[in-house]
Each structure stands twice: as structure tokens, then as C-alpha cells.
Design an enzyme around this catalytic site. Sequence first.
Site, short mmCIF file in Angstrom:
data_model
loop_
_atom_site.label_atom_id
_atom_site.label_comp_id
_atom_site.label_asym_id
_atom_site.label_seq_id
_atom_site.Cartn_x
_atom_site.Cartn_y
_atom_site.Cartn_z
N LYS A 51 -6.13 9.46 14.55
CA LYS A 51 -5.54 10.28 13.48
C LYS A 51 -5.57 11.77 13.83
O LYS A 51 -4.72 12.54 13.36
CB LYS A 51 -6.25 10.00 12.15
CG LYS A 51 -6.02 8.58 11.63
CD LYS A 51 -4.55 8.30 11.33
CE LYS A 51 -4.32 6.97 10.65
NZ LYS A 51 -2.91 6.71 10.34
N LYS A 96 -16.49 0.36 13.68
CA LYS A 96 -17.77 0.05 14.34
C LYS A 96 -18.25 1.35 14.95
O LYS A 96 -17.43 2.17 15.37
CB LYS A 96 -17.58 -0.96 15.51
CG LYS A 96 -17.39 -2.39 15.10
CD LYS A 96 -18.73 -3.07 14.94
CE LYS A 96 -18.53 -4.51 14.48
NZ LYS A 96 -19.74 -5.06 13.85
N THR A 110 -6.01 1.71 -2.32
CA THR A 110 -5.18 0.66 -1.69
C THR A 110 -6.09 -0.48 -1.24
O THR A 110 -7.32 -0.39 -1.37
CB THR A 110 -4.45 1.17 -0.43
OG1 THR A 110 -5.44 1.50 0.56
CG2 THR A 110 -3.58 2.37 -0.71
N TYR A 116 -10.55 5.29 15.02
CA TYR A 116 -9.58 5.69 13.97
C TYR A 116 -9.44 7.21 13.93
O TYR A 116 -8.32 7.74 13.90
CB TYR A 116 -10.08 5.14 12.63
CG TYR A 116 -9.16 5.37 11.45
CD1 TYR A 116 -7.98 4.65 11.31
CD2 TYR A 116 -9.49 6.30 10.46
CE1 TYR A 116 -7.15 4.84 10.21
CE2 TYR A 116 -8.67 6.48 9.35
CZ TYR A 116 -7.50 5.75 9.24
OH TYR A 116 -6.69 5.95 8.14
N GLY A 142 -0.72 1.75 9.97
CA GLY A 142 -2.00 2.13 10.57
C GLY A 142 -3.05 1.11 10.21
O GLY A 142 -2.93 0.40 9.21
N GLY A 195 0.80 -1.23 0.00
CA GLY A 195 0.00 0.00 0.00
C GLY A 195 0.83 1.27 0.00
O GLY A 195 1.86 1.38 -0.69
P1 NAD Z 1 -2.56 -1.03 4.34
O1 NAD Z 1 -3.44 -1.80 5.25
O2 NAD Z 1 -2.53 -1.41 2.90
O3 NAD Z 1 -1.05 -1.04 4.89
C1 NAD Z 1 -0.76 -0.82 6.25
C2 NAD Z 1 0.52 -1.58 6.60
O4 NAD Z 1 0.78 -1.35 7.99
C3 NAD Z 1 0.37 -3.07 6.39
O5 NAD Z 1 1.45 -3.57 5.64
C4 NAD Z 1 0.36 -3.60 7.80
O6 NAD Z 1 0.89 -4.92 7.92
C5 NAD Z 1 1.19 -2.59 8.54
N1 NAD Z 1 0.94 -2.64 9.98
C6 NAD Z 1 -0.27 -2.71 10.60
N2 NAD Z 1 -0.10 -2.83 11.92
C7 NAD Z 1 1.23 -2.85 12.15
C8 NAD Z 1 2.02 -2.99 13.32
N3 NAD Z 1 1.46 -3.13 14.54
N4 NAD Z 1 3.36 -2.96 13.20
C9 NAD Z 1 3.93 -2.82 11.99
N5 NAD Z 1 3.24 -2.70 10.84
C10 NAD Z 1 1.89 -2.72 10.93
O7 NAD Z 1 -2.99 0.49 4.53
P2 NAD Z 1 -2.69 1.78 3.62
O8 NAD Z 1 -3.95 2.13 2.92
O9 NAD Z 1 -1.44 1.63 2.85
O10 NAD Z 1 -2.51 2.87 4.78
C11 NAD Z 1 -1.25 3.37 5.19
C12 NAD Z 1 -1.49 4.52 6.15
O11 NAD Z 1 -2.28 5.52 5.48
C13 NAD Z 1 -2.27 4.14 7.39
O12 NAD Z 1 -1.77 4.86 8.50
C14 NAD Z 1 -3.68 4.59 7.07
O13 NAD Z 1 -4.42 4.86 8.24
C15 NAD Z 1 -3.41 5.85 6.28
N6 NAD Z 1 -4.52 6.28 5.40
C16 NAD Z 1 -4.89 5.54 4.32
C17 NAD Z 1 -5.92 6.00 3.51
C18 NAD Z 1 -6.38 5.27 2.28
O14 NAD Z 1 -7.26 5.77 1.57
N7 NAD Z 1 -5.81 4.13 1.94
C19 NAD Z 1 -6.57 7.19 3.83
C20 NAD Z 1 -6.17 7.91 4.94
C21 NAD Z 1 -5.12 7.45 5.71
#
Ligand code: NAD
Length: 472
Positions: A382, A320, A413, A378, A315, A244
Site C-alpha cells: 500500500k 503474519k 466491510t 500489506y 486488494g 465491499g
Molecule cells: P473485500 O475483501 O471486501 O473486497 C475486495 C474485493 O477484491 C473482493 O471482491 C475480491 O474478490 C477482490 N479481489 C481480490 N483479489 C482479486 C484479484 N486477484 N483479482 C480481482 N479481484 C480480486 O475488501 P474491501 O474492504 O472492500 O477492500 C477494498 C480495498 O480497500 C482493498 O484494496 C483494501 O486493501 C482497501 N482497504 C480497505 C480497508 C477497510 O477498512 N476495509 C482499509 C484500508 C484499505
Amino acid sequence: MSDVYQAIANSAVGKKVFSAMNLPIPVTLERHEPGEVSFVKGKVLVGAAAGSQAAAAVLATLKTAPQASVVTLSGAAAEAEINAAAAAAGETVTGYTPDREDGEKFKALVFDATGIRNTAELRAIWDFFNPVIRKLDKCGRIVVIGRTPQKADLAQRIAQRGLVGLVKSLGKEVKKGAIANLVYVDDGAESQLASPLQFFLSPKAAYVSGQQVHVGSGDFQAASFNWQQPLAGKTALVTGAARGIGAAIANVLARDGAKVIVLDIPPMADDLKQVADRIGGIALEADITAADAPKQISDTARAHGGLDIIVHNAGVTRDKTMAGMPDKFWDMVIDINIGSEERINQQLLDDKTLNDGGRVVCVSSISGIAGNMGQTNYATSKAAVIGMVQGMVPVLAERGITINAVAPGFIETQMTAAIPFAIREAGRRMNSMNQGGQPVDVAETISFFASPASQGVSGNVVRVCGQSLIGA
Ligand code: NAD
């Protein structure tokens, strides 16, 4: 994840049908391509309110754009000032008299509004933009430079605060993949403008619009900086980097010259190794919530000469409504998304394994700004990330370390692929670009914050959301 609507809308037949039905056709955004110059290409129209003071920095920065030519409005109040700034920078500026019918197109419009001292002087904005706004090219760029309102006298503060409404509205009007952003600069900190100008005028800011960045004092010297490899010689650690957004961040930081340590949980080891192998980086298997994780990260950092950049990206969501949320969902999200980041930062500071002049970049979310149904845990985590960014600025500044956050909107993602179809489609379309962003868009913004050139940029939260309507 593929966006089927965008693909159909951009096909030959789709374009006709969607236009006839008045449906939005999401533009294919221009993004940075490997090996290409990472700065603006084409004509840049520069204007200023009388008495403005950022033109010299703007012209000096544009001088480093090999594929840009600079134009200014003939007969405008600040024409002489812009010409003088251009002469000082060794830049050539051509005069331009707007004509509705001349078919002229500009890749970027840059307006220095630092000279605006009261609301009457806001008129300079209309004088500049009204005759030329229709001439902004597809995927064009608008940058407005203002004075930090909080540091201005009352009349100037009121007028300068107005620029926020200006860029947000311009961002919604320009369409065709164009963006508009605002840079507030402290009096005397104009030399630190190069990095935000480079970023907001480049294809790297493709999905960033309606945002503001504050630039304060710093000691960055633009003269001999390598903008193609801004992170050369730097060591970075990215959490949650197996897939991601985190994998995209690792790619971009490595592309920009950094040695990258990628971290993820042990069950993601195979994916993590692939990311590390692809970028010539180092894989670190760890759960950031484990009691020994901060020490493990700090020790790894020390073994690599200390970190210059840490990106807190890992993250999770466990959605819920509050009434139905088990306590384990609450605890888990708070601990991964904010608690662990606080502990890791503290360990790196205690051990001095975050180097002087370092960069801390956090990943928040528009959910943390706007709140979201079913995301109390969440959104709390954040929003707390934003609190950490704001609170740590003075502590870190003593060692020349900056801290900033990105707040992604809808990014394509696996996290967003899991959202139910109707909500997913709404999230994708409810923004000025009518499409979701790509992980690389978040990564480019992080690399901008991580750059040594961003020394004057600390305490900011920039949304990477295509100017989403949510929480705007
Ligand atoms: P994703 O789920 O694809 O990737 C998250 C990664 O974090 C995963 O590889 C997971 O294994 C790792 N992870 C989770 N818990 C962990 C832990 N305890 N220790 C180490 N690694 C851990 O998510 P993403 O969409 O790539 O999101 C990345 C960041 O962007 C996150 O913080 C998410 O909250 C934020 N975000 C994403 C979006 C979106 O639209 N995708 C929007 C806003 C914010």
C-alpha cells in the site's frame, strides 16, 4: 457491519448513560442522500487574510449552491475584497458581527489564507476563527485555502506549511461530526478550486478530515458543468467490485453518471453480476494477477470506447509477522495489491485504451502510511501504491490524465469484520468521529478524484479515516 456501540449510544437511554460516564457518543454523520443537492446547505461564513487571491473562486463556487447563503465578518481586514469578489460572482453577502450569545450557527467556515506571506501574518487565522469556531453547526465543514508551500518563497513557505497543523487541530477540536480540510492552490490555478470546494463542503466528505489536497493548473471550466451528474458520458472500470468498498465505488460512479465495468475473480461471479445488474453496468470476470489480465482489461476497454476512469480497488490482506510469514503470503499480497496495478496501467498506456484526460484512482491504506504490526506485506504494497501515484504524475500529465489515491482507515466491510473484536473496537473508536467509516465514504472521495472537474488535482493521497490517530 453494524456498530452496536454507536446504536446504543444514540438511543434515548444510551445518550444519558454514556454522557454520565463521559463516554464518546458517535454522531450519526450526514451523508449525501440520492436525489438531494450534493453541496453545502445553510450559512457559509467566508473570511480571508489581507491580500488573498482565492476569494473570487470561493464566491463563484458558492454561487452554484442553491441552498447556501454567504456571510462575512463585518469590519474584517479582507471584508472589502470579499464583497468585491461576491459582486463579481453575482453572489449576495451579508455582514456579520460575532456575538457569543447570539445562537448563530454556520454550516461551513471557509478561510482564504493565500495572502499570508510570513508567520506574523498567521495572526489573521486567529482573528477569523476565534470568535466563530463555537458557532460551527453539527456535521459542519471547515475549509482553509493556502498557497502551495513548495512553490513559495522561504518566509511564505514556512507560514503556509503551518496550515497543516491548523486544520489537523481544528479537525480534532470541532467534534459533532464536523470536519476540517486544507486545499493548497498554486498561484494562478484558483479557477481549478471548484471541485475540491464542492467536495469538502458537501456531505460527501463525511468521513474525511485533517486532509490536504494540492490544486495545480488545469483547463476545467466550471461555468456549465453538471455537478449532479459529473461523470455523465464517462466509462469507468473498477477492480474488486463484487462486494465491499469496490461495490460501493461502482454504485457511486454509476449514480454520478458513468457507465461502469465491474471486475472481480470468477468465484465472485454471482455477486459481481448482482452489482452489474443493479447499476446497469458490465461484469468482467478476471483475476488481475493472471498473465493475460492486462490484455483482457485493455481489450474490454477498447470495446467500450476506451476508459475514462480506472479504479484500482481489488486488494487482499494475508497478515503474519515477518518472522512467521510464508513466502506465498508475501508474493500474493504484493502481486494483487501493486504488481498487477503496474502491469494494467502499462498495458492501458501502451494500447492507448486509457483515454486522454483520464483518471487513475488507487486504493492505498493508512497501513501503507503508518505501518502495522503483522502487515509488512500489506503495508509495503500500500506504500508502494503511493509511490506509483507520485511517480506517474508527470508521465500521465502529458495526456491530461491525473492519478490520485485514497487511503481508507477503518471501514465497515467484510475485511474489517474479520479483525478480532478488541482490535476492531480500537480501530473504530480511535478517530475524531469515534466510529468506522462506510464504504460509500471511500467511494465519494474516489468520485471526487474521478471527476472531470478535478483536472488540477493530481498526485494526492487523501485518507478516508475520520482523522484516525494511526499514522496521523
Ligand atoms: P473485500 O475483501 O471486501 O473486497 C475486495 C474485493 O477484491 C473482493 O471482491 C475480491 O474478490 C477482490 N479481489 C481480490 N483479489 C482479486 C484479484 N486477484 N483479482 C480481482 N479481484 C480480486 O475488501 P474491501 O474492504 O472492500 O477492500 C477494498 C480495498 O480497500 C482493498 O484494496 C483494501 O486493501 C482497501 N482497504 C480497505 C480497508 C477497510 O477498512 N476495509 C482499509 C484500508 C484499505
